[in-house]
Design a protein around this motif. Structure first.
Motif, PDB file in Angstrom:
ATOM      1  N   ARG A 212      46.008  37.447  15.814  1.00  0.00           N
ATOM      2  CA  ARG A 212      46.065  37.089  17.235  1.00  0.00           C
ATOM      3  C   ARG A 212      46.136  35.585  17.472  1.00  0.00           C
ATOM      4  N   LEU A 213      45.520  34.813  16.598  1.00  0.00           N
ATOM      5  CA  LEU A 213      45.505  33.353  16.772  1.00  0.00           C
ATOM      6  C   LEU A 213      46.143  32.637  15.599  1.00  0.00           C
ATOM      7  N   TRP A 214      45.607  32.835  14.409  1.00  0.00           N
ATOM      8  CA  TRP A 214      45.989  31.981  13.287  1.00  0.00           C
ATOM      9  C   TRP A 214      47.450  32.180  12.889  1.00  0.00           C
ATOM     10  N   GLN A 215      47.844  33.426  12.712  1.00  0.00           N
ATOM     11  CA  GLN A 215      49.244  33.687  12.367  1.00  0.00           C
ATOM     12  C   GLN A 215      50.143  33.525  13.579  1.00  0.00           C
ATOM     13  N   ALA A 216      49.642  33.899  14.752  1.00  0.00           N
ATOM     14  CA  ALA A 216      50.461  33.796  15.972  1.00  0.00           C
ATOM     15  C   ALA A 216      50.840  32.359  16.294  1.00  0.00           C
ATOM     16  N   MET A 217      49.948  31.400  16.001  1.00  0.00           N
ATOM     17  CA  MET A 217      50.257  30.003  16.306  1.00  0.00           C
ATOM     18  C   MET A 217      51.046  29.330  15.188  1.00  0.00           C
TER      19      MET A 217
END
Length: 362
Positions: A212-217
């Motif tokens: 949700r955050l680390w890969q998404a950004m």
């Protein structure tokens, strides 16, 4: 102090941790074609970025604007491969996860009590506090955090380390004032949110945030989060990432949680979390503290424009100006846990003001 630089850049080689795996397609982090000189005024003198780095114990520095790197510097033998500890910057990452869980309906309302989702805390001061008041550090529960090894934080950590997070939270059950009325910084309140997120998502915080955050950004490197005996993340600190990925997080925050046409962090939540005007007066700048205000686990700057910060002891910081699409990242090994006790905080503020003045105005 003699092991601080090393431990702050190798914490996950010392302590057990969870891993947030990097993106298969890292987001570009290009260098600006024309990186202008950085200048600021401090104590009556004009200084450059080189001066700041020579004055303060900075291990890594990055300035990004409009998604481009204006400056990237390392000291004390650190490199772009090192993962630097966040200390309490991690609290803002916990807040981001709360916003995501809220948007997904895993949390029905920030005004629900924690005990609705964590029944083990029912009837206890933390459990009967609302999620919103936890986010604001406003549970009203008595807790001392002065980093002397003898405070409530140390006692809390010992219980958590030998028993579990719930036992540690149940040990602090004296409400000294009505919840929601006053800002009172206590890392235990972020642990409450960490336990809450484990309960509502059914997974570790690292597992939840990886896609949700680390890969998404578009993180280019794995991050790690030190875990405790019961498997929950430290929560209040001990997140570890490269300077470049902290820079990507800064870019994401400067763009109100969006990356291109994808909204990664719920925008309405992030605006509420980082705008002092959306918080009660008691949490405003120069009210919550002599300088900063406090939102939802984010520090807010005084002034009419929305600016905010992620802060950790010993100088860790990400300063964000969404209007200017500007973020300044600093990893450090300052002399004092509270950098207001030395020149670090004042000179860092002067540097930020100089940078903002170069690209915009206060």
């Amino acid at each position: 102090q003699r092991v601080r630089v090393g431990s702050f850049s190798h914490l996950d080689e010392i302590l057990p941790h969870h891993t947030l795996q990097k993106s298969a397609a890292p987001a570009p982090l290009p260098k600006a074609a024309n990186a202008a000189a950085i200048a600021y005024r401090f104590e009556g003198n004009e200084y450059s970025l080189d001066d700041f780095l020579s004055h303060q114990r900075v291990t890594g520095f990055m300035l990004v604007r409009n998604g481009e790197v204006i400056a990237e510097r390392y000291q004390y033998g650190r490199t772009a491969q090192n993962r630097f500890v966040s200390h309490s910057m991690a609290k803002s990452i916990v807040s981001i996860a709360v916003g995501m869980a809220l948007s997904e309906g895993k949390i029905a309302s920030l005004d629900d009590t924690v005990a609705k989702y964590v029944p083990e805390l029912a009837g206890r001061a933390y459990g009967e506090s609302t999620i919103r008041n936890m986010l604001r550090m406003a549970s009203g529960v008595k807790f001392s955090e002065v980093y002397d090894g003898n405070d409530d934080l140390a006692h809390f950590a010992r219980i958590r380390g030998t028993q579990c997070s719930i036992a540690a939270l149940r040990a602090f059950d004296t409400r000294e004032e009505e919840q929601g009325t006053r800002f009172h910084y206590a890392s235990s309140q972020t642990v409450v949110l960490t336990v809450l997120l484990r309960a509502v998502t059914g997974m570790t915080l690292s597992e939840y945030l990886t896609p949700r955050l680390w890969q998404a950004m578009g993180a280019e490197s794995d991050a790690t989060w030190v875990r405790t005996r019961d498997g929950t993340e430290s929560g209040g600190g001990a997140f570890n990432a490269t300077l470049r990925d902290y820079g990507r997080l800064g870019i994401l925050l400067a763009n109100d949680g969006a990356l291109g046409d994808r909204q990664i962090i719920p925008r309405d939540y992030l605006l509420e979390a980082t705008d002092w005007r959306r918080q009660p007066d008691a949490f405003g700048p120069k009210r919550a503290t002599p300088f900063f205000g406090y939102g939802y686990q984010f520090w807010t700057f005084p002034g009419e424009k929305r600016r905010f910060a992620l802060l950790g002891v010993y100088g860790q910081s990400i300063f964000v100006d969404p209007e200017l699409k500007l973020a300044m990242v600093i990893t450090a090994a300052a002399k004092n846990a509270r950098v207001g006790k030395e020149s670090f905080a004042r000179e860092r503020s002067a540097l930020w003001r100089g940078i903002v003045a170069k690209y915009g105005s206060w």
